[in-house]
Design an enzyme around this catalytic site. Structure first.
Site, PDB file in Angstrom:
ATOM      1  N   ASN A   1       0.878  -1.169   0.000  1.00 19.27           N
ATOM      2  CA  ASN A   1       0.000   0.000   0.000  1.00 19.27           C
ATOM      3  C   ASN A   1       0.913   1.215   0.000  1.00 19.27           C
ATOM      4  OD1 ASN A   1      -1.888   2.008   0.389  1.00 19.27           O
ATOM      5  ND2 ASN A   1      -2.976   0.948   2.033  1.00 19.27           N
TER       6      ASN A   1
ATOM      7  N   ARG B   1      -2.605  -2.041  -3.684  1.00 14.52           N
ATOM      8  CA  ARG B   1      -3.778  -1.180  -3.617  1.00 14.52           C
ATOM      9  C   ARG B   1      -3.559  -0.036  -4.603  1.00 14.52           C
ATOM     10  NH1 ARG B   1      -5.007   3.761   0.376  1.00 14.52           N
ATOM     11  NH2 ARG B   1      -7.052   4.293  -0.430  1.00 14.52           N
TER      12      ARG B   1
ATOM     13  N   HIS C   1     -12.077   4.283  -1.722  1.00 14.68           N
ATOM     14  CA  HIS C   1     -12.035   3.445  -0.509  1.00 14.68           C
ATOM     15  C   HIS C   1     -12.753   2.119  -0.727  1.00 14.68           C
ATOM     16  CE1 HIS C   1     -11.510   7.434   1.837  1.00 14.68           C
ATOM     17  NE2 HIS C   1     -10.328   6.830   1.730  1.00 14.68           N
TER      18      HIS C   1
ATOM     19  N   ARG D   1      -7.653  17.558   2.973  1.00 12.17           N
ATOM     20  CA  ARG D   1      -8.428  17.783   1.753  1.00 12.17           C
ATOM     21  C   ARG D   1      -9.752  18.454   2.086  1.00 12.17           C
ATOM     22  NH1 ARG D   1      -8.123  11.767  -0.532  1.00 12.17           N
ATOM     23  NH2 ARG D   1      -6.818  11.332   1.276  1.00 12.17           N
TER      24      ARG D   1
ATOM     25  N   ILE E   1      -9.812   7.110  12.366  1.00 14.12           N
ATOM     26  CA  ILE E   1     -10.670   7.948  13.207  1.00 14.12           C
ATOM     27  C   ILE E   1     -11.924   7.184  13.595  1.00 14.12           C
ATOM     28  CG2 ILE E   1     -12.028  10.079  13.291  1.00 14.12           C
ATOM     29  CD1 ILE E   1     -10.010  11.236  11.228  1.00 14.12           C
TER      30      ILE E   1
ATOM     31  N   GLU F   1      -8.028  -3.663   4.381  1.00 12.51           N
ATOM     32  CA  GLU F   1      -7.888  -3.628   2.931  1.00 12.51           C
ATOM     33  C   GLU F   1      -6.845  -4.623   2.436  1.00 12.51           C
ATOM     34  OE1 GLU F   1      -8.497   1.150   2.416  1.00 12.51           O
ATOM     35  OE2 GLU F   1      -7.195   0.313   3.981  1.00 12.51           O
TER      36      GLU F   1
END
Length: 405
Positions: free
Chosen positions: A14, A98, A186, A246, A336, A386
């Site tokens: 990743n 990924r 995602h 962002r 988070i 993931e």
């Protein structure tokens, strides 16, 4: 974890702009019995900075000298050396990557070759924080180990189930024909949730479900029948929720104003929207909610950043509830979402109109189910994974490839 290498091993990479996470999965028992936790793994941090480090899950944490000319390539070489040392004579079966953007062409993982690399480079402008680095890793591995199978696993692929009305942008129709559309991101994270939520929540997981992937990048996905039916990220990974650095969804007129009236260049605007906005931009202190929570009582900008972050999440959940026609299950995941109980509490407080409420003790303990007994919406916390999804995809692609190792 056993010190003896498994008979069959799949690696997952990743790659970000300044870090590379890696994981090794024991594939000895095959696809259906692939362990959900890696046999071994770690990360290289600080690539391109003054003090890069190699950290592994068995406690290694050491400086990693990298050359100035090609630090990313050097970091990959160091990871490969660490893998060889760990595996001994056991060969790698494949490397899964990924890849944030697969465009309109890729609804499934794909074996990497020079043609695939060339195609994926065209998507770099749509995911500049991640796409180029995954491609650099693939290219380096093709040069170093040309016979090693590599599989690209796309974050956009899971959202190919979106109905056309969710994919279209309100631009001239020719934009749709050229491939300008809402892709969603995602996807590996949401795919994992679609696989594990039925195990914990039964039939409820197949109902009206929203998963909140809240990390440095953040998005929501509405699932129905365990398939993506709406999501907050769109054409790029800038859209939707406010994030660490962002901006999230933004009036395009504000961008035009910044360029035309304030004279920002295209490059300047890109830097502002990707790297200088979100929690960091509003607070002026940090992109990390944990730090902002520690200072919100005495710093109004920290308080404003957190309030805006939560408000945008609540607002977008409300929009997805309208699309779903109600809500049965709300799931928090990623850094988070999994670890910030205060953020979860504030979001669920904002959803009181749905009848959602939390069990304070369960929330503080980051329990798998954190909703109160009387809550009309089940609220859950589920770790992201993931890497496991990518490893599964690599095994599946290898099995379908004639003559593959």
């Amino acid at each position: 974890m056993s010190d003896t290498a498994p008979d069959l091993v799949v690696a997952v990479l990743n790659c970000g702009s300044s870090s590379i996470k890696f994981a090794l999965f024991d594939a000895s028992a095959g696809l259906q019995a692939l362990p959900r936790r890696p046999w071994w793994g770690g990360k290289v941090l600080g690539i391109g900075g003054p003090a890069p480090r190699l950290q592994t899950q068995d406690g290694t944490d050491r400086p990693l000298p990298l050359g100035d000319a090609a630090p990313y390539h050097d970091a990959l070489a160091a990871i490969l050396a660490a893998l060889r040392e760990r595996l001994g004579s056991t060969p790698l079966q494949a490397v899964a990557h990924r890849v944030v953007h697969g465009g309109a062409a890729h609804a499934e993982p794909v074996r990497v070759d020079a043609g695939v690399l060339a195609e994926l480079r065209s998507y770099i402008p749509l995911a500049p924080l991640h796409q180029p680095f995954a491609l650099e890793a693939m290219e380096a591995l093709l040069q170093l180990h040309p016979t090693l199978p590599q599989v690209a696993c796309f974050d956009t692929a899971f959202h190919r189930s979106l109905p056309q009305v969710e994919q279209m942008l309100p631009l001239p129709y020719s934009a749709w024909e050229r491939g300008l559309r809402r892709y969603g991101f995602h996807g590996l994270s949401y795919e994992y949730q679609s696989l594990v939520l039925p195990e914990r929540h039964g039939a409820q997981a197949s109902g009206r479900c929203i998963v909140a992937h809240l990390g440095s990048g953040a998005s929501l996905c509405a699932l129905q029948g365990l398939r993506s039916v709406a999501t907050t990220m769109g054409f790029s990974a800038l859209d939707g929720l406010m994030m660490g650095t962002r901006c999230g969804a933004l009036d395009p007129g504000a961008v035009l104003y910044l360029m035309e009236i304030e004279g920002l260049s295209l490059h300047d605007v890109g830097q502002l929207l990707y790297h200088q906005s979100g929690l960091l931009g509003v607070s002026g202190r940090s992109a990390e909610p944990r730090e902002l929570l520690a200072h919100e009582a005495d710093d109004p900008r920290c308080a404003a950043a957190l309030a805006l972050f939560v408000r945008r999440i609540v607002r977008e959940i409300g929009a997805l509830v309208a699309v779903l026609g109600g809500l049965d299950l709300l799931v928090f995941t990623a850094g988070i979402g999994e670890h910030q109980a205060e953020i979860r509490e504030r979001v669920v407080q904002g959803l009181g109109f749905l009848g959602a409420s939390l069990d304070a003790a369960a929330n503080a303990a980051h329990a798998p189910v954190i909703s109160a007994a009387q809550s009309t919406v089940r609220v859950a916390v589920e770790p992201a994974n993931e890497e496991w999804v990518a490893a599964r995809h690599a095994l599946r692609v290898l099995a379908a490839t004639p003559g593959a190792a």
